[in-house]
Design an enzyme around this catalytic site. Structure first.
Site, mmCIF file in Angstrom:
data_model
loop_
_atom_site.group_PDB
_atom_site.id
_atom_site.type_symbol
_atom_site.label_atom_id
_atom_site.label_comp_id
_atom_site.label_asym_id
_atom_site.label_seq_id
_atom_site.Cartn_x
_atom_site.Cartn_y
_atom_site.Cartn_z
ATOM 1 N N LYS A 117 82.056 46.729 57.973
ATOM 2 C CA LYS A 117 81.232 47.880 58.349
ATOM 3 C C LYS A 117 82.024 49.191 58.407
ATOM 4 O O LYS A 117 81.425 50.267 58.363
ATOM 5 C CB LYS A 117 80.540 47.618 59.692
ATOM 6 C CG LYS A 117 79.493 46.510 59.612
ATOM 7 C CD LYS A 117 78.739 46.341 60.914
ATOM 8 C CE LYS A 117 77.659 45.277 60.776
ATOM 9 N NZ LYS A 117 76.865 45.107 62.021
ATOM 10 N N LYS A 140 74.873 38.788 52.975
ATOM 11 C CA LYS A 140 73.901 38.324 53.965
ATOM 12 C C LYS A 140 72.628 39.155 53.893
ATOM 13 O O LYS A 140 72.680 40.366 53.663
ATOM 14 C CB LYS A 140 74.516 38.436 55.365
ATOM 15 C CG LYS A 140 73.652 37.849 56.461
ATOM 16 C CD LYS A 140 74.284 38.019 57.823
ATOM 17 C CE LYS A 140 74.204 39.425 58.330
ATOM 18 N NZ LYS A 140 74.548 39.558 59.758
ATOM 19 N N LYS A 196 68.522 43.894 57.258
ATOM 20 C CA LYS A 196 67.562 45.011 57.256
ATOM 21 C C LYS A 196 68.244 46.333 56.957
ATOM 22 O O LYS A 196 67.582 47.309 56.624
ATOM 23 C CB LYS A 196 66.853 45.098 58.617
ATOM 24 C CG LYS A 196 66.029 43.880 58.979
ATOM 25 C CD LYS A 196 65.195 44.111 60.227
ATOM 26 C CE LYS A 196 66.054 44.389 61.448
ATOM 27 N NZ LYS A 196 66.902 43.246 61.830
#
Length: 279
Positions: free
Chosen positions: A62, A143, A146
């Site tokens: 991230k 993965k 959303k």
């Protein structure tokens, strides 16, 4: 956006209830309503090294390519450890991608016990063999999330039936035509088979047998109907709960019960660490 955060928080909580979590048996609440989460999270950062946090795969993923990264993202694993250890959990249902964080949680708990005395249990992960990590519909190496800018890459629980059908029909499939579970050589169709197995109540072998000799088209069409059949009743329950306003009461009562346990445990943790009681 503050308004979006409030809406999404209530929506996710409602989805838990709509999916079958019984608030009479489980405390469903907002962690922000139980301040002991944040307090223990900070205390556990004092038992966590920067090197451990830097090695976390999610942090590396991230933060990749970003000029600045918030400290909250960096110390998130310590907060996750607090979320678990605050209630001395035995088992923690996690996706495969969170297993590393749970291993760190166990390390932190063991470190605390060694330094301050036995208090924390060492929680074990509960990871189902199939469905622990659903991958993206457009790229089975990632993965399902959303946060993916491509809305066709994931199925949201509140997606209308026709949207679900369209997303699955456009899902990426491997070369070849065989509906066979082989995550190494056929990761795309294996991901779809895993979804079918979990929602259709069939084993992997039963799914393979059902579509033996058939091409991807009929399999994906049936898969879409399986997903729709599971999500439509959930969506109706979700609508009923939101319209009734019941979720506010559920969250309040859940937080009250959770805080009673959290406050007791945090007080004992602080005592073991040497904090002076308020009196």
């Amino acid at each position: 956006d503050p308004a979006a955060l409030r809406e999404q928080s209530e929506s996710v909580a409602t989805l838990y209830i709509a999916a079958g979590i019984d608030p009479a048996k489980a405390n469903v609440y907002m962690q922000s309503h139980v301040p002991q989460h944040a307090e223990l999270g900070w205390l556990l950062t004092t038992l966590t090294s920067m090197g451990e946090l830097e090695r976390m795969t999610q942090f590396k993923d991230k933060s990749a390519g970003k000029e600045t990264v918030g400290a909250g993202l960096f110390v998130y694993p310590s907060l996750m450890a607090a979320d678990i250890l605050l209630f001395n959990a035995d088992l923690v249902p996690v996706g495969d991608d969170q297993k590393q964080h749970l291993e760190l949680t166990r390390d932190i708990a063991g470190r605390f016990n060694h330094r301050f005395g036995e208090f924390f249990k060492l929680p074990e992960p509960y990871i189902p063999e199939v469905g622990a990590r659903i991958m993206s519909l457009d790229d089975a190496s990632k993965k399902m999330s959303k946060s993916n800018p491509n809305e066709g890459s994931y199925i949201a629980l509140l997606d209308p039936p026709d949207v679900i059908r369209k997303k699955i029909s456009r899902a990426t499939t491997d070369s070849g035509r065989e509906v066979k579970y082989d995550p190494v050589n056929k990761p795309e169709v294996s991901n779809l088979i895993g979804i079918y197995s979990q929602l259709g109540g069939l084993s992997i072998a039963e799914v393979e047998q059902r579509y033996e000799g058939q091409m991807y088209g009929p399999f994906k069409k049936d898969l879409a109907e399986v997903v729709v059949s599971v999500l439509e009743p959930l969506q109706q329950r979700y609508k009923d709960i939101r319209e009734s306003g019941e979720i506010r009461n559920i969250l309040r009562e859940g937080a009250e019960r959770a805080e009673a346990v959290a406050a007791k445990n945090l007080k004992e943790i602080q005592h073991l660490m040497g904090f002076l009681p308020r009196g």
